[in-house]
Each structure stands twice: as C-alpha cells, then as structure tokens.
Write an enzyme that holds these catalytic residues in place. Sequence first.
Site, short mmCIF file in Angstrom:
data_model
loop_
_atom_site.label_atom_id
_atom_site.label_comp_id
_atom_site.label_asym_id
_atom_site.label_seq_id
_atom_site.Cartn_x
_atom_site.Cartn_y
_atom_site.Cartn_z
N THR A 70 1.90 2.60 15.03
CA THR A 70 2.57 3.89 15.23
C THR A 70 2.89 4.12 16.70
O THR A 70 4.01 4.52 17.04
CB THR A 70 1.70 5.03 14.68
N ASN A 149 6.97 -2.11 4.01
CA ASN A 149 5.54 -1.96 3.73
C ASN A 149 5.23 -1.51 2.31
O ASN A 149 4.08 -1.61 1.87
CB ASN A 149 4.93 -0.95 4.72
N GLN A 178 4.16 -5.42 9.10
CA GLN A 178 3.82 -6.10 7.85
C GLN A 178 4.24 -7.57 7.84
O GLN A 178 3.99 -8.27 6.86
CB GLN A 178 4.49 -5.38 6.67
N SER A 198 0.34 -4.83 14.78
CA SER A 198 -0.88 -4.04 14.70
C SER A 198 -2.01 -4.90 14.17
O SER A 198 -1.89 -5.53 13.11
CB SER A 198 -0.67 -2.83 13.78
N HIS A 200 -4.99 -4.47 12.77
CA HIS A 200 -5.72 -4.29 11.51
C HIS A 200 -4.93 -4.71 10.27
O HIS A 200 -5.46 -4.72 9.17
CB HIS A 200 -6.23 -2.84 11.39
N THR A 236 -6.86 3.68 29.95
CA THR A 236 -7.74 2.53 30.13
C THR A 236 -7.54 1.54 28.99
O THR A 236 -7.55 1.90 27.81
CB THR A 236 -9.21 2.99 30.17
N CYS A 323 0.00 5.66 5.08
CA CYS A 323 0.28 6.80 5.94
C CYS A 323 0.84 7.98 5.16
O CYS A 323 0.91 9.09 5.68
CB CYS A 323 1.27 6.41 7.04
#
Length: 380
Positions: A70, A149, A178, A198, A200, A236, A323
């Site tokens: 995102t 997705n 995806q 991404s 995960h 950071t 989502c």
Amino acid sequence: MIYFDNSATTKPYKEVLESFIKVSEEFFGNPSSLHGIGAKTERLLSQARAQIAGLLGVDPEEITFTSGGTESNNLAIKGTAFAYKNRGRHLITTASEHASVRESMLQLEKHGFSVTFVPVDREGRVNPEDIRKSITDETILVSVMHVNNEVGTIQPIVEIGEIVRSYPKVLFHVDGVQGAGKIPLDLKKAGVDMYTFSAHKFHGLKGSGGLYVKKGVKLKPVLSGGSQERGQRGGTENPAGAVAMAKALRMSLDKQAQRFPVLLDIRKFLIEGLRELDCIIVNTPAEGAAPHIINFSVPGIKSETFVHALEEQDIYLSTTSACSSKKKSASKTLLAMGVTEAVAGSAVRISLSFENTMEEAVEVLKEIEKTVSRLGRVLS
C-alpha cells in the site's frame, strides 16, 4: 489445517523468521547513526538491498524500502503526480486495480488531477490499445497491476510497456504485489519505471516491502521526515525486515523454479473439479491467469457464509481482497468484468502457494462440494 488464502498473506518461512530475530538481536543499531553499531547495521541493510535488486534484475540504488504494498503504491502514484504535475495532470489506470491504487487515484482527483479508469474485459484483462487511446498530452503516469489479486488475471505488461515507452514524458508503474516471487517479469525489458512488491505475499514478514524506481525517476516523498532511502521515504529503516524480505524472495524464487509445474497441476485439478459442479461459476479465466489464484461463485450463497462454513472444516479461503473482505460488498473487480451482482456477491477466492499439495486440493474440492450441497439444502 489447509490454508488456501495465500494472496491475503503467506506463512513466513522458518528461515525468514530466524534471520529476522538474528538481525534484530545482533544488528539493532540505527542505520543512520554515525557510530560503529549503526555502520554495521547500515552495511547489512545495503547487502539486503543489493540482494533484492539482483533477484529483480535491477540496480541496488533503484530499490526503495517501504512498509509494504500500500505504501509503495501510494509513493509511486502520488509521488509521480506531485513531482511531475508541471508536465501534466492526467493519470491512467484500470477498473480492476487494488484499493491502494484506486483510492490514491481518487484522492488525486480532489487535488486537480484527472484520472482515466480503463475498462477490462470479461476475463478482467485490459486491452493495451485502450491504454494507448487514453494517453493525452497531459498524461504523466500509467499504473497497471501485474496479477489481479482477486481473479488472477495476468495483465499484458510487456505490451503496455511498449506503448508507454513511445511517450517519453509518461511513466509506467506496475503493482507487482501478487506477481513478485510467483510470475516472472523482466522489469527492464518490459519498460517498467516503478514496481511494487510486498514481503508478506512471498513468505516474508508483514510491514516490509519495496518499490523499484528506475534511475532518473524523481518522486515527491509521501512520508516527510529525514533523508532516508535517498530522500524518497523518511523514517528509520527496518534492517531486520529488509534482510528477512531478501531471504524470503530468494527462497520463493527457488520454490518457483522447483514447484511451478506442481502448482499448475493443482490449479488445473481444482478448476476442472469446480466446473463439474453445476451450481458453481468459475470467474478466473482459463488462460492467461496466474497459477495461484482461483475465483469462483456460488450464486444463492453469500460468500462470507461459504467461507465460514469451510472454516468449520479447518479449511481457509477468502472472499474478495483481504483489504476489502470485511466490507461485505460485491467485488469491484468482478463487477468491472461485467458479472451480475449475485455472482459478484457470492465470490470466493482460493489462493495457493508453492507449499500447497495435491492432497490438500483433493480434500478442499471434496469439502467444497459437501458445503455447497449442505448450504443449498439449508437455504432452499
């Protein structure tokens, strides 16, 4: 337990978790600190960046670390819009994009930008010529996802890239969330200027992601702060997450090389089995779709009812995109494909990983048939 909801998130590899813990324990310094502990952490972060860049076939300085898909999509879209608004204020995307792309576009409309949402066909695929016809003198960005997705449709990224390449002031962003680690894509050959990934989604950890930004592309930061990530993303850095993501991507690509044919066989078995059930409509196209996503509908049975019924058998599927799944609204992707509200409102998604087996697929198909029969009797 049979877990068939891998497009929502994947289970982290054990080795990935171990690397995250090791880095968190031994390299806990802030990479921006001037002292030796910070320097050691910064070197490790640079190594992770170089590893991911190598796996994607790009240069290390073209990788910007973010918190996930995102944020990367927001950075690509809003960062481009505000950096190049003097060139033009027109953006192009498709009618079946992820919410993070769609909502970013809608927000930009409130800031004086215009957006063209190009339609998709009955298989969820955009026609590259429709992209070409939508480009104007004001266009500065085209954003198209690689793999849908919800239904798994693979978009013609190479063809779209060829079109965009002929318009020098237009940038091309691909949401690869995806696709990364699953479907090969040569970013350089495809003419991609920005690519979202991404961790995960390929057995890494939540909260880690990245954006490939081609050399020469300038983005206005979405997160204001320090000068981290070459000024593109303040805050950071997360060295442990970056190292874990690099390991996850490498392991996923190794699994892809080893088990891609197995995944194709599982997909074929499931789709053929689902099509044999009279009450089920398979929404995923037979050709030109990723092997890990299968979308089907059971008209007359609400998707959430069906998913919870299978959960009672320790089988985990999903409705629409994770989502959007809690909103209990019909899939925008399926509606864009032209299906009815009844079909879109009863859609269920199977999403696989290279860890799943044919034995699991056999069991899931059997339970789907039983659940359709049982719920059909209850609701009739």
